[in-house]
Design a protein around this motif. Structure first.
Motif, mmCIF file in Angstrom:
data_model
loop_
_atom_site.group_PDB
_atom_site.id
_atom_site.type_symbol
_atom_site.label_atom_id
_atom_site.label_comp_id
_atom_site.label_asym_id
_atom_site.label_seq_id
_atom_site.Cartn_x
_atom_site.Cartn_y
_atom_site.Cartn_z
ATOM 1 N N MET A 79 14.382 -1.696 19.403
ATOM 2 C CA MET A 79 15.748 -1.929 19.879
ATOM 3 C C MET A 79 16.536 -0.629 20.023
ATOM 4 O O MET A 79 17.669 -0.637 20.492
ATOM 5 C CB MET A 79 16.489 -2.848 18.903
ATOM 6 N N GLY A 80 15.955 0.477 19.572
ATOM 7 C CA GLY A 80 16.657 1.750 19.611
ATOM 8 C C GLY A 80 17.630 1.928 18.467
ATOM 9 O O GLY A 80 18.554 2.734 18.540
ATOM 10 N N ALA A 81 17.419 1.188 17.373
ATOM 11 C CA ALA A 81 18.392 1.153 16.283
ATOM 12 C C ALA A 81 18.081 2.162 15.182
ATOM 13 O O ALA A 81 16.952 2.630 15.037
ATOM 14 C CB ALA A 81 18.458 -0.251 15.692
ATOM 15 N N MET A 82 19.084 2.432 14.391
ATOM 16 C CA MET A 82 18.983 3.266 13.195
ATOM 17 C C MET A 82 18.820 2.354 11.988
ATOM 18 O O MET A 82 19.724 1.600 11.641
ATOM 19 C CB MET A 82 20.247 4.109 13.021
ATOM 20 N N PRO A 83 17.669 2.339 11.309
ATOM 21 C CA PRO A 83 17.501 1.490 10.132
ATOM 22 C C PRO A 83 18.381 1.970 8.982
ATOM 23 O O PRO A 83 18.610 3.166 8.821
ATOM 24 C CB PRO A 83 16.013 1.642 9.804
ATOM 25 N N ALA A 84 18.863 1.031 8.173
ATOM 26 C CA ALA A 84 19.783 1.426 7.104
ATOM 27 C C ALA A 84 19.595 0.644 5.809
ATOM 28 O O ALA A 84 19.565 1.232 4.731
ATOM 29 C CB ALA A 84 21.230 1.273 7.593
ATOM 30 N N TRP A 85 19.489 -0.689 5.876
ATOM 31 C CA TRP A 85 19.466 -1.499 4.663
ATOM 32 C C TRP A 85 18.390 -2.563 4.780
ATOM 33 O O TRP A 85 18.015 -2.980 5.875
ATOM 34 C CB TRP A 85 20.826 -2.188 4.469
ATOM 35 N N CYS A 86 17.913 -3.046 3.647
ATOM 36 C CA CYS A 86 16.934 -4.129 3.692
ATOM 37 C C CYS A 86 17.008 -4.959 2.422
ATOM 38 O O CYS A 86 17.523 -4.519 1.394
ATOM 39 C CB CYS A 86 15.520 -3.592 3.888
ATOM 40 N N SER A 87 16.503 -6.179 2.514
ATOM 41 C CA SER A 87 16.336 -7.042 1.350
ATOM 42 C C SER A 87 14.882 -7.482 1.299
ATOM 43 O O SER A 87 14.196 -7.538 2.320
ATOM 44 C CB SER A 87 17.275 -8.251 1.414
ATOM 45 N N LEU A 88 14.422 -7.803 0.093
ATOM 46 C CA LEU A 88 13.016 -8.109 -0.131
ATOM 47 C C LEU A 88 12.880 -9.403 -0.922
ATOM 48 O O LEU A 88 13.456 -9.537 -2.001
ATOM 49 C CB LEU A 88 12.347 -6.959 -0.897
ATOM 50 N N ALA A 89 12.120 -10.355 -0.375
ATOM 51 C CA ALA A 89 11.777 -11.576 -1.099
ATOM 52 C C ALA A 89 10.290 -11.506 -1.397
ATOM 53 O O ALA A 89 9.459 -11.489 -0.490
ATOM 54 C CB ALA A 89 12.106 -12.809 -0.263
ATOM 55 N N LEU A 90 9.964 -11.451 -2.670
ATOM 56 C CA LEU A 90 8.586 -11.249 -3.110
ATOM 57 C C LEU A 90 8.126 -12.472 -3.909
ATOM 58 O O LEU A 90 8.728 -12.830 -4.919
ATOM 59 C CB LEU A 90 8.514 -9.994 -3.981
ATOM 60 N N THR A 91 7.074 -13.119 -3.412
ATOM 61 C CA THR A 91 6.491 -14.254 -4.117
ATOM 62 C C THR A 91 5.172 -13.814 -4.733
ATOM 63 O O THR A 91 4.285 -13.328 -4.017
ATOM 64 C CB THR A 91 6.260 -15.437 -3.161
#
Length: 325
Positions: A79-91
């Motif tokens: 998309m041409g975006a700048m990555p910045a934040w993330c969330s993680l769901a770990l099972t």
């Protein structure tokens, strides 16, 4: 999960190498608070990796973490975006702290490289799976999408194609692991480098873009469908690594692998003739090479040429249900 869920969160997910100034409240509350830059659009993507589908349950968790995060980064790159934040769901089947520690090592290494902060998520007990939601941003109105390709545009791909599928063949035992270079192909399958900087460099140059996650022959039609156009691919122009050429003596077989190889996380993009001269200059700043492999044309079909002649190859891209990997 077990009673020590919060201990695991505190020990492994509350301490991380990235701390962004735009995260007002991160891990530890019911939700994160983030300040998005002015005059920017938020870009959000989610990917799930499941043991037995996207990776073997016994795979190196450090490698699995890289692969999981790279998949999300690649979506933002397209998309041409700048990555910045993330969330993680770990099972997790159980609270295996050694597995979690190794996973976090791979996860944080790639997150730190792209300055991405983990701002929340969830842990629970069950079959092993990883879900990551990543957020990034870009200047309003400058997103690369799949719907902008026009007749006459040129089709490009970054990097080299085919190594990921070849590595997967070794992992699944479809090729003998004793073959020279097998370990390198396996490493390339897990350690693809998402083209984040390349995607940003292509804003204002590319007319459409996506990342190659299911194979070029399966992904390019998404651009064609969204844009209402057809295309022709010159299979003999596909960028193939020297290692794959050495492994596959028949160049036709190598081209077929390059066309169908999934989880490459390279970019496929279209460029108008008027911007074609700007591609190499734009990508040189981020050390990425791109090769022209075809052209957009009228109609709705995707044709494949080999040495100037149309061929009738029966090809299918990556199918998450085709194997037990």
């Amino acid at each position: 999960m077990s009673g020590n869920e919060f201990d695991i969160i505190s020990r492994y997910f509350s301490t991380q190498p990235v701390s962004r100034h735009d995260v007002d409240l991160g891990i530890g509350d019911d939700a994160a608070l983030i300040t998005v830059p002015e005059n920017c659009q938020l870009v959000v993507t989610t990917d799930t990796l499941v043991a037995g589908v996207h990776f073997l349950a016994g795979a190196n968790p450090e490698w699995v973490a890289h692969k999981a995060l790279a998949a999300n980064l690649s979506d933002l790159a397209a998309m041409g975006a700048m990555p910045a934040w993330c969330s993680l769901a770990l099972t997790l089947p159980d609270s295996d702290e050694q597995w979690v520690a190794s996973f976090c090592k791979g996860f944080y290494a790639l997150a730190e490289y792209f300055h991405v902060q983990l701002v929340g998520g969830d842990t629970t007990k069950g079959p092993l799976s990883i879900t990551i939601t990543m957020q990034g941003y870009l200047p309003s109105g400058q997103a690369l999408t799949r719907s902008g390709a026009k007749v006459g545009d040129w089709i490009y791909v970054t990097g080299e194609l085919g190594d990921s599928a070849t590595g997967l063949d070794f992992i699944l035992g479809q090729r003998e692991m004793s073959v020279a270079g097998a370990g390198e192909f396996v490493h390339r399958h897990y350690y693809r480098q998402p083209r984040v900087l390349a995607g940003q460099s292509l804003r204002g140059i590319a007319s459409a873009a996506l990342d190659i996650s299911d194979g070029l022959v399966a992904d390019l039609p998404h651009i064609l469908s969204a844009s209402g156009v057809g295309a022709v691919l010159e299979a003999d122009c596909l960028p193939v690594s020297d290692a794959l050429k050495a492994l596959e003596s028949d160049p036709v077989n190598a081209a077929k692998i390059a066309l169908t190889s999934g989880e490459e996380y390279e970019l496929c993009f279209t460029v108008p003739e008027s911007h074609r001269g700007a591609v190499d200059t734009a990508l040189s700043h981020c050390g990425t090479k791109a090769v022209c492999v075809g052209q957009v044309r009228s109609g709705k079909e995707l044709a494949i040429n080999w040495q100037g002649e149309t061929v009738d190859w029966t090809l299918a891209g990556w199918d998450h249900f085709r194997s037990n990997e």
